[in-house]
Design a protein around this motif. Structure first.
Motif, PDB file in Angstrom:
ATOM      1  N   ASP A 167     -30.791   5.346   2.459  1.00  0.00           N
ATOM      2  CA  ASP A 167     -30.288   4.025   2.069  1.00  0.00           C
ATOM      3  C   ASP A 167     -29.666   4.078   0.682  1.00  0.00           C
ATOM      4  OD1 ASP A 167     -32.467   4.172   0.376  1.00  0.00           O
ATOM      5  OD2 ASP A 167     -33.644   2.655   1.408  1.00  0.00           O
ATOM      6  N   GLU A 168     -29.528   2.919   0.043  1.00  0.00           N
ATOM      7  CA  GLU A 168     -28.834   2.873  -1.248  1.00  0.00           C
ATOM      8  C   GLU A 168     -29.616   3.527  -2.374  1.00  0.00           C
ATOM      9  OE1 GLU A 168     -31.290  -0.949  -1.820  1.00  0.00           O
ATOM     10  OE2 GLU A 168     -30.530   0.263  -0.166  1.00  0.00           O
ATOM     11  N   ARG A 169     -30.854   3.923  -2.082  1.00  0.00           N
ATOM     12  CA  ARG A 169     -31.640   4.613  -3.101  1.00  0.00           C
ATOM     13  C   ARG A 169     -31.243   6.076  -3.249  1.00  0.00           C
ATOM     14  NH1 ARG A 169     -37.556   3.181  -1.093  1.00  0.00           N
ATOM     15  NH2 ARG A 169     -36.475   3.589   0.871  1.00  0.00           N
ATOM     16  N   LEU A 170     -30.474   6.612  -2.310  1.00  0.00           N
ATOM     17  CA  LEU A 170     -30.060   8.012  -2.383  1.00  0.00           C
ATOM     18  C   LEU A 170     -28.698   8.137  -3.059  1.00  0.00           C
ATOM     19  CD1 LEU A 170     -31.131   9.546   1.049  1.00  0.00           C
ATOM     20  CD2 LEU A 170     -32.372   9.481  -1.115  1.00  0.00           C
ATOM     21  N   ASP A 171     -28.542   9.202  -3.842  1.00  0.00           N
ATOM     22  CA  ASP A 171     -27.271   9.505  -4.500  1.00  0.00           C
ATOM     23  C   ASP A 171     -26.452  10.375  -3.551  1.00  0.00           C
ATOM     24  OD1 ASP A 171     -25.183  10.263  -6.118  1.00  0.00           O
ATOM     25  OD2 ASP A 171     -26.423  10.469  -7.913  1.00  0.00           O
ATOM     26  N   LEU A 172     -25.748   9.725  -2.646  1.00  0.00           N
ATOM     27  CA  LEU A 172     -24.998  10.448  -1.619  1.00  0.00           C
ATOM     28  C   LEU A 172     -23.827  11.215  -2.221  1.00  0.00           C
ATOM     29  CD1 LEU A 172     -25.082   7.757   1.209  1.00  0.00           C
ATOM     30  CD2 LEU A 172     -26.451   9.847   1.034  1.00  0.00           C
ATOM     31  N   GLN A 173     -23.283  10.725  -3.325  1.00  0.00           N
ATOM     32  CA  GLN A 173     -22.200  11.450  -3.990  1.00  0.00           C
ATOM     33  C   GLN A 173     -22.725  12.761  -4.579  1.00  0.00           C
ATOM     34  OE1 GLN A 173     -20.058   9.219  -6.959  1.00  0.00           O
ATOM     35  NE2 GLN A 173     -18.874  10.987  -7.644  1.00  0.00           N
ATOM     36  N   LEU A 222     -40.614  20.642   7.832  1.00  0.00           N
ATOM     37  CA  LEU A 222     -40.867  21.180   6.500  1.00  0.00           C
ATOM     38  C   LEU A 222     -41.007  22.696   6.538  1.00  0.00           C
ATOM     39  CD1 LEU A 222     -43.353  18.638   4.873  1.00  0.00           C
ATOM     40  CD2 LEU A 222     -41.196  19.429   3.908  1.00  0.00           C
ATOM     41  N   LYS A 223     -41.584  23.193   7.607  1.00  0.00           N
ATOM     42  CA  LYS A 223     -41.713  24.640   7.777  1.00  0.00           C
ATOM     43  C   LYS A 223     -40.343  25.312   7.696  1.00  0.00           C
ATOM     44  CE  LYS A 223     -43.857  28.495   9.290  1.00  0.00           C
ATOM     45  NZ  LYS A 223     -44.976  29.144   8.603  1.00  0.00           N
ATOM     46  N   GLY A 224     -39.328  24.627   8.189  1.00  0.00           N
ATOM     47  CA  GLY A 224     -37.977  25.189   8.195  1.00  0.00           C
ATOM     48  C   GLY A 224     -37.199  24.993   6.918  1.00  0.00           C
ATOM     49  N   PHE A 225     -37.733  24.188   5.982  1.00  0.00           N
ATOM     50  CA  PHE A 225     -37.063  23.996   4.691  1.00  0.00           C
ATOM     51  C   PHE A 225     -37.364  25.174   3.765  1.00  0.00           C
ATOM     52  CE2 PHE A 225     -37.326  19.002   4.648  1.00  0.00           C
ATOM     53  CZ  PHE A 225     -36.572  18.961   5.813  1.00  0.00           C
ATOM     54  N   ASP A 226     -36.355  25.689   3.103  1.00  0.00           N
ATOM     55  CA  ASP A 226     -36.586  26.639   2.006  1.00  0.00           C
ATOM     56  C   ASP A 226     -36.836  25.889   0.701  1.00  0.00           C
ATOM     57  OD1 ASP A 226     -36.074  29.281   3.340  1.00  0.00           O
ATOM     58  OD2 ASP A 226     -34.166  28.293   3.767  1.00  0.00           O
ATOM     59  N   VAL A 227     -36.178  24.759   0.549  1.00  0.00           N
ATOM     60  CA  VAL A 227     -36.327  23.901  -0.625  1.00  0.00           C
ATOM     61  C   VAL A 227     -36.361  22.459  -0.134  1.00  0.00           C
ATOM     62  CG1 VAL A 227     -35.285  23.125  -2.800  1.00  0.00           C
ATOM     63  CG2 VAL A 227     -35.080  25.533  -2.108  1.00  0.00           C
ATOM     64  N   ALA A 228     -37.227  21.635  -0.728  1.00  0.00           N
ATOM     65  CA  ALA A 228     -37.274  20.211  -0.393  1.00  0.00           C
ATOM     66  C   ALA A 228     -36.614  19.432  -1.529  1.00  0.00           C
ATOM     67  CB  ALA A 228     -38.713  19.751  -0.193  1.00  0.00           C
ATOM     68  N   MET A 229     -35.870  18.387  -1.152  1.00  0.00           N
ATOM     69  CA  MET A 229     -35.119  17.651  -2.183  1.00  0.00           C
ATOM     70  C   MET A 229     -35.427  16.162  -2.138  1.00  0.00           C
ATOM     71  SD  MET A 229     -31.212  17.555  -0.692  1.00  0.00           S
ATOM     72  CE  MET A 229     -30.869  17.230   1.051  1.00  0.00           C
ATOM     73  N   MET A 230     -35.239  15.544  -3.320  1.00  0.00           N
ATOM     74  CA  MET A 230     -35.327  14.091  -3.457  1.00  0.00           C
ATOM     75  C   MET A 230     -34.114  13.643  -4.286  1.00  0.00           C
ATOM     76  SD  MET A 230     -39.408  13.355  -3.967  1.00  0.00           S
ATOM     77  CE  MET A 230     -39.524  14.126  -5.575  1.00  0.00           C
ATOM     78  N   PRO A 231     -32.951  13.546  -3.649  1.00  0.00           N
ATOM     79  CA  PRO A 231     -31.719  13.228  -4.385  1.00  0.00           C
ATOM     80  C   PRO A 231     -31.535  11.722  -4.579  1.00  0.00           C
ATOM     81  CG  PRO A 231     -31.175  13.649  -2.102  1.00  0.00           C
ATOM     82  CD  PRO A 231     -32.676  13.841  -2.223  1.00  0.00           C
ATOM     83  N   PHE A 232     -32.482  11.103  -5.280  1.00  0.00           N
ATOM     84  CA  PHE A 232     -32.422   9.660  -5.481  1.00  0.00           C
ATOM     85  C   PHE A 232     -31.380   9.293  -6.535  1.00  0.00           C
ATOM     86  CE2 PHE A 232     -36.819  10.009  -3.825  1.00  0.00           C
ATOM     87  CZ  PHE A 232     -36.717   9.105  -2.786  1.00  0.00           C
ATOM     88  N   ALA A 233     -30.714   8.182  -6.288  1.00  0.00           N
ATOM     89  CA  ALA A 233     -29.838   7.606  -7.302  1.00  0.00           C
ATOM     90  C   ALA A 233     -30.704   6.990  -8.401  1.00  0.00           C
ATOM     91  CB  ALA A 233     -28.933   6.542  -6.672  1.00  0.00           C
TER      92      ALA A 233
END
Length: 326
Positions: A167-173, A222-233
């Motif tokens: 949603d708008e909480r993510l920094d999609l750019q 999550l098992k398949g993630f090498d890195v987990a991200m939280m790209p919040f705006a």
């Protein structure tokens, strides 16, 4: 305690109006899904499901349910505030008035993070901070030999993943610019869209939108993630958030990259990689995939996770409620 969880109104056919679906999870937990035009109208159907309007505890997660305050006679009213809803995109103006009304009637306020606590304690004398906890055994399954789902199992590594509402909480750019800088990295986004459209999403060959997945499936992804991200705006909608997924990523043992959300910086800067720009994001991904000391990371996570559990939170909340019950 016997709990009736009343959800927001769900969709219905016209002949179903003013009815509800009642899910009986067990003897102590029933879920009511109203088929009415708005939250205020829930009061009209409650007599079909409740014979007693004198209830020990009224527990409110959202101020939008404040019209139901007068339908019951609660001994104790709890406002469990998990978000600053009034700052969300498209939040109706009356929501602010509803929250003021709920806070004026609440005996106890719990907040889901420190920033929210600091905000709410200015307006109420009985506020307690309970940052999100984690179902550690559930997400720690990612550390074991569980299967990686087929839709990400063959993606090019490294896989940098996110799960949660989109949603708008993510920094999609920021996501878009980082994906362009790292065309050989796979970016996986898991979760439903809210208040944005598919047309708002950045589209690149290395960004994958998988839609919603069940809670039970998340450790596999999550098992398949090498890195987990939280790209919040960094905006009004994220000013007071304390993301639960931080601890869920930790329980799965994943390196984490996050933008500088206040509660993440304050509580987890020792082990979460904090970024502001696409260049920093790209550098962090490259570094974590190539060089991160996994043993050191696990020890840092262990120190954090050992001090949190939902059971401990529930016990502390129950003790507070007993103290302040009328």
């Amino acid at each position: 305690m016997k709990v009736l969880l009343i959800e927001e109104p769900i969709g219905y056919n016209i002949e179903e109006e003013n009815t509800a679906d009642l899910q009986i999870i067990d003897d102590n937990l029933h879920i009511l899904q109203p088929k009415v035009k708005d939250i205020e109208s829930i009061a009209n159907i409650l007599p079909q499901y409740l014979t007693n309007k004198e209830i020990a505890i009224g527990w409110f997660y959202s101020a939008s349910f404040s019209p139901l305050l007068n339908v019951f006679k609660f001994e104790t009213i709890v406002y469990d505030c998990m978000d600053e809803l009034t700052l969300f995109k498209g939040a109706p103006e009356h929501l602010l008035h509803q929250e003021k009304y709920l806070m004026a009637n609440a005996d106890i306020i719990f907040t889901g993070g420190k920033s929210l606590y600091e905000s709410k304690k200015q307006h109420h004398s009985n506020v307690y901070c309970f940052p999100s906890s984690v179902d550690e055994p559930h997400f720690a399954q990612a550390l074991n030999g569980i299967e990686i789902p087929g839709d990400i199992a063959n993606l090019q590594a490294p896989v940098v993943g996110y799960f949660g509402v989109i949603d708008e909480r993510l920094d999609l750019q920021l996501l878009h610019e980082t994906a362009l800088k790292l065309p050989n990295v796979s970016f996986v986004m898991i979760g439903p869209l809210a208040k944005i459209d598919d047309s708002d999403l950045p589209k690149e060959d290395n960004i994958y939108y998988l839609g919603m997945r069940s809670y039970d499936e998340l450790p596999n992804y999550l098992k398949g993630f090498d890195v987990a991200m939280m790209p919040f705006a960094i905006n009004d909608a994220t000013k007071y958030i304390s993301p639960t997924k931080t601890l869920e990523y930790m329980a799965a043992g994943k390196p984490i990259i996050s933008t500088k959300i206040t509660d993440v910086v304050r509580d987890y800067s020792i082990c979460v990689n904090l970024v502001e720009t696409a260049d920093e994001f790209a550098e962090a991904i490259t570094y974590l995939f190539d060089k991160r000391d996994q043993l050191s990371l696990q020890l840092e996570y262990f120190d954090i996770l050992k001090n949190t559990s939902w059971d401990a939170t529930a016990t502390k909340m129950q003790n507070i409620i007993k103290t302040f019950s009328k």
